[in-house]
Design a protein around this motif. Structure first.
Motif, PDB file in Angstrom:
ATOM      1  N   GLU A 149       0.817  -1.204   0.000  1.00 28.44           N
ATOM      2  CA  GLU A 149       0.000   0.000   0.000  1.00 28.44           C
ATOM      3  C   GLU A 149       0.857   1.263   0.000  1.00 28.44           C
ATOM      4  O   GLU A 149       2.015   1.247   0.418  1.00 28.44           O
ATOM      5  CB  GLU A 149      -0.922   0.000   1.229  1.00 28.44           C
ATOM      6  CG  GLU A 149      -1.881  -1.185   1.275  1.00 28.44           C
ATOM      7  CD  GLU A 149      -2.757  -1.158   2.507  1.00 28.44           C
ATOM      8  OE1 GLU A 149      -2.561  -0.244   3.336  1.00 28.44           O
ATOM      9  OE2 GLU A 149      -3.621  -2.041   2.636  1.00 28.44           O
ATOM     10  N   GLY A 150       0.304   2.350  -0.453  1.00 29.44           N
ATOM     11  CA  GLY A 150       0.999   3.622  -0.417  1.00 29.44           C
ATOM     12  C   GLY A 150       2.005   3.785  -1.528  1.00 29.44           C
ATOM     13  O   GLY A 150       1.996   3.063  -2.532  1.00 29.44           O
ATOM     14  N   LYS A 151       2.908   4.750  -1.348  1.00 31.05           N
ATOM     15  CA  LYS A 151       3.894   5.082  -2.366  1.00 31.05           C
ATOM     16  C   LYS A 151       5.257   4.489  -2.023  1.00 31.05           C
ATOM     17  O   LYS A 151       6.301   5.092  -2.247  1.00 31.05           O
ATOM     18  CB  LYS A 151       4.004   6.594  -2.508  1.00 31.05           C
ATOM     19  CG  LYS A 151       2.707   7.256  -2.974  1.00 31.05           C
ATOM     20  CD  LYS A 151       2.870   8.765  -3.107  1.00 31.05           C
ATOM     21  CE  LYS A 151       1.570   9.406  -3.573  1.00 31.05           C
ATOM     22  NZ  LYS A 151       1.702  10.888  -3.705  1.00 31.05           N
ATOM     23  N   SER A 152       5.263   3.308  -1.458  1.00 31.60           N
ATOM     24  CA  SER A 152       6.519   2.665  -1.093  1.00 31.60           C
ATOM     25  C   SER A 152       7.325   2.295  -2.332  1.00 31.60           C
ATOM     26  O   SER A 152       6.774   1.981  -3.386  1.00 31.60           O
ATOM     27  CB  SER A 152       6.234   1.392  -0.279  1.00 31.60           C
ATOM     28  OG  SER A 152       7.416   0.669  -0.071  1.00 31.60           O
ATOM     29  N   ALA A 153       8.655   2.340  -2.170  1.00 28.14           N
ATOM     30  CA  ALA A 153       9.540   1.946  -3.270  1.00 28.14           C
ATOM     31  C   ALA A 153       9.511   0.442  -3.483  1.00 28.14           C
ATOM     32  O   ALA A 153       9.959  -0.058  -4.512  1.00 28.14           O
ATOM     33  CB  ALA A 153      10.958   2.410  -2.990  1.00 28.14           C
ATOM     34  N   ILE A 154       8.987  -0.286  -2.490  1.00 29.89           N
ATOM     35  CA  ILE A 154       8.878  -1.735  -2.614  1.00 29.89           C
ATOM     36  C   ILE A 154       7.690  -2.065  -3.513  1.00 29.89           C
ATOM     37  O   ILE A 154       6.563  -1.638  -3.267  1.00 29.89           O
ATOM     38  CB  ILE A 154       8.683  -2.398  -1.228  1.00 29.89           C
ATOM     39  CG1 ILE A 154       9.824  -2.000  -0.291  1.00 29.89           C
ATOM     40  CG2 ILE A 154       8.597  -3.899  -1.367  1.00 29.89           C
ATOM     41  CD1 ILE A 154      11.193  -2.396  -0.785  1.00 29.89           C
ATOM     42  N   LYS A 155       7.929  -2.824  -4.552  1.00 30.59           N
ATOM     43  CA  LYS A 155       6.873  -3.129  -5.526  1.00 30.59           C
ATOM     44  C   LYS A 155       6.044  -4.351  -5.134  1.00 30.59           C
ATOM     45  O   LYS A 155       4.893  -4.483  -5.534  1.00 30.59           O
ATOM     46  CB  LYS A 155       7.506  -3.346  -6.903  1.00 30.59           C
ATOM     47  CG  LYS A 155       8.194  -2.110  -7.466  1.00 30.59           C
ATOM     48  CD  LYS A 155       8.795  -2.392  -8.829  1.00 30.59           C
ATOM     49  CE  LYS A 155       9.480  -1.162  -9.399  1.00 30.59           C
ATOM     50  NZ  LYS A 155      10.088  -1.426 -10.728  1.00 30.59           N
ATOM     51  N   ALA A 156       6.647  -5.265  -4.380  1.00 29.08           N
ATOM     52  CA  ALA A 156       5.930  -6.482  -3.974  1.00 29.08           C
ATOM     53  C   ALA A 156       6.521  -6.998  -2.668  1.00 29.08           C
ATOM     54  O   ALA A 156       7.694  -6.761  -2.360  1.00 29.08           O
ATOM     55  CB  ALA A 156       6.022  -7.546  -5.061  1.00 29.08           C
ATOM     56  N   LYS A 157       5.703  -7.709  -1.913  1.00 28.02           N
ATOM     57  CA  LYS A 157       6.156  -8.344  -0.675  1.00 28.02           C
ATOM     58  C   LYS A 157       5.689  -9.789  -0.653  1.00 28.02           C
ATOM     59  O   LYS A 157       4.681 -10.139  -1.261  1.00 28.02           O
ATOM     60  CB  LYS A 157       5.600  -7.617   0.556  1.00 28.02           C
ATOM     61  CG  LYS A 157       6.255  -6.285   0.860  1.00 28.02           C
ATOM     62  CD  LYS A 157       5.752  -5.751   2.194  1.00 28.02           C
ATOM     63  CE  LYS A 157       6.429  -4.445   2.553  1.00 28.02           C
ATOM     64  NZ  LYS A 157       5.987  -3.949   3.881  1.00 28.02           N
ATOM     65  N   THR A 158       6.447 -10.602   0.071  1.00 26.96           N
ATOM     66  CA  THR A 158       6.073 -12.001   0.271  1.00 26.96           C
ATOM     67  C   THR A 158       5.969 -12.272   1.763  1.00 26.96           C
ATOM     68  O   THR A 158       6.873 -11.943   2.526  1.00 26.96           O
ATOM     69  CB  THR A 158       7.112 -12.951  -0.349  1.00 26.96           C
ATOM     70  OG1 THR A 158       7.160 -12.745  -1.759  1.00 26.96           O
ATOM     71  CG2 THR A 158       6.756 -14.412  -0.066  1.00 26.96           C
ATOM     72  N   LYS A 159       4.853 -12.865   2.156  1.00 27.19           N
ATOM     73  CA  LYS A 159       4.673 -13.284   3.548  1.00 27.19           C
ATOM     74  C   LYS A 159       4.844 -14.794   3.619  1.00 27.19           C
ATOM     75  O   LYS A 159       4.164 -15.535   2.917  1.00 27.19           O
ATOM     76  CB  LYS A 159       3.286 -12.882   4.050  1.00 27.19           C
ATOM     77  CG  LYS A 159       3.070 -13.150   5.538  1.00 27.19           C
ATOM     78  CD  LYS A 159       1.704 -12.634   5.991  1.00 27.19           C
ATOM     79  CE  LYS A 159       1.517 -12.812   7.487  1.00 27.19           C
ATOM     80  NZ  LYS A 159       0.189 -12.315   7.935  1.00 27.19           N
ATOM     81  N   ILE A 160       5.771 -15.238   4.427  1.00 22.94           N
ATOM     82  CA  ILE A 160       6.037 -16.669   4.589  1.00 22.94           C
ATOM     83  C   ILE A 160       5.340 -17.137   5.858  1.00 22.94           C
ATOM     84  O   ILE A 160       5.763 -16.828   6.969  1.00 22.94           O
ATOM     85  CB  ILE A 160       7.551 -16.950   4.666  1.00 22.94           C
ATOM     86  CG1 ILE A 160       8.252 -16.389   3.430  1.00 22.94           C
ATOM     87  CG2 ILE A 160       7.817 -18.449   4.816  1.00 22.94           C
ATOM     88  CD1 ILE A 160       9.756 -16.394   3.516  1.00 22.94           C
TER      89      ILE A 160
END
Length: 237
Positions: A149-160
């Protein structure tokens, strides 16, 4: 190399002659003292948790597939020895309970089910007979891509997400069985839980740090990883 130390209640603080044994307040008979030392006492610990990675599931899956590059270093301070291409022998640490000392070893194999589902299970150690104990470990992990969410520089996240079950069967020396079985049981379960609570968060943080430093990504904060006790253990294959 540093090893974990686990200390339980000393047996000298307990009266061994009369106690609650198998639910009955009475002395142990001579027949029982011969029977119960041959019985393996089973201790269990069941936990679940998660950790987040600042990348998509493809990149995280590739990282898990190349576990030979990071597993040994991230598992420190446990001593780790590679076993074949997808397994490791771990020395958990030095355990001391009721004056009985044990230094258990376990071999675990990482078995991919799909690119987003993995099993980590105990396997026999070649040419090794455990001295008076058996270990059964089972952990299931699933990689889930989550929205950013938001304007983060991170394009994707993975939850393990993961669940684990640790079972240790111990054949104690005869003098241990003079103690209440309920006390032996609760103490052993507590020590196993203590082991998990000390080792798992450190392992999780080391894996997160290794992954993000390799790919020059910002390290997630402490809220990105969690460990909690569960009961009963259940996993969807």
């Amino acid at each position: 190399m540093q090893q974990y130390q686990y200390q339980a209640i000393e047996s000298s603080t307990l009266a061994p002659t009369k106690q609650i044994f198998l639910g009955q307040d009475r002395e142990i008979t001579s027949a029982e003292s011969e029977i119960y030392p041959n019985k393996l006492v089973i201790f269990q610990a069941n936990f679940a948790g998660f950790m987040e990675m600042n990348e998509d599931t493809d990149k995280v899956g590739d990282y898990f597939a190349n576990h030979q590059d990071w597993f040994c270093s991230c598992a420190a301070p446990m001593t780790v020895e590679p076993l074949g291409n997808n397994a490791y022998i771990l020395a958990i640490g030095h355990l001391n309970s009721f004056g009985y000392e044990l230094e258990p070893k376990i071999a675990v194999a990482l078995q991919p089910q799909t690119k987003v589902k993995y099993l980590l299970q105990s396997i026999p150690i070649p040419n090794y007979t455990p001295p008076g104990y058996e270990v059964n470990f089972h952990s299931a992990m699933e990689l889930v891509e989550i929205a950013v969410e938001g304007k983060s520089a991170i394009k994707a996240k993975t939850k393990i997400n993961w669940q684990m079950h640790l079972e240790v069967k111990v054949k104690f020396p005869k003098f241990i069985y003079k103690l209440p079985l309920s006390l032996i049981q609760t103490t052993g379960d507590r020590i196993l839980a203590q082991i998990i609570r000390q080792i798992s968060p450190r392992l999780t943080q080391r894996v997160q740090k290794d992954f993000h430093s390799r790919f020059h990504l910002p390290m997630p904060d402490a809220k990105s990883r969690k460990l909690y006790k569960i009961n009963p253990f259940w996993v969807d294959h």
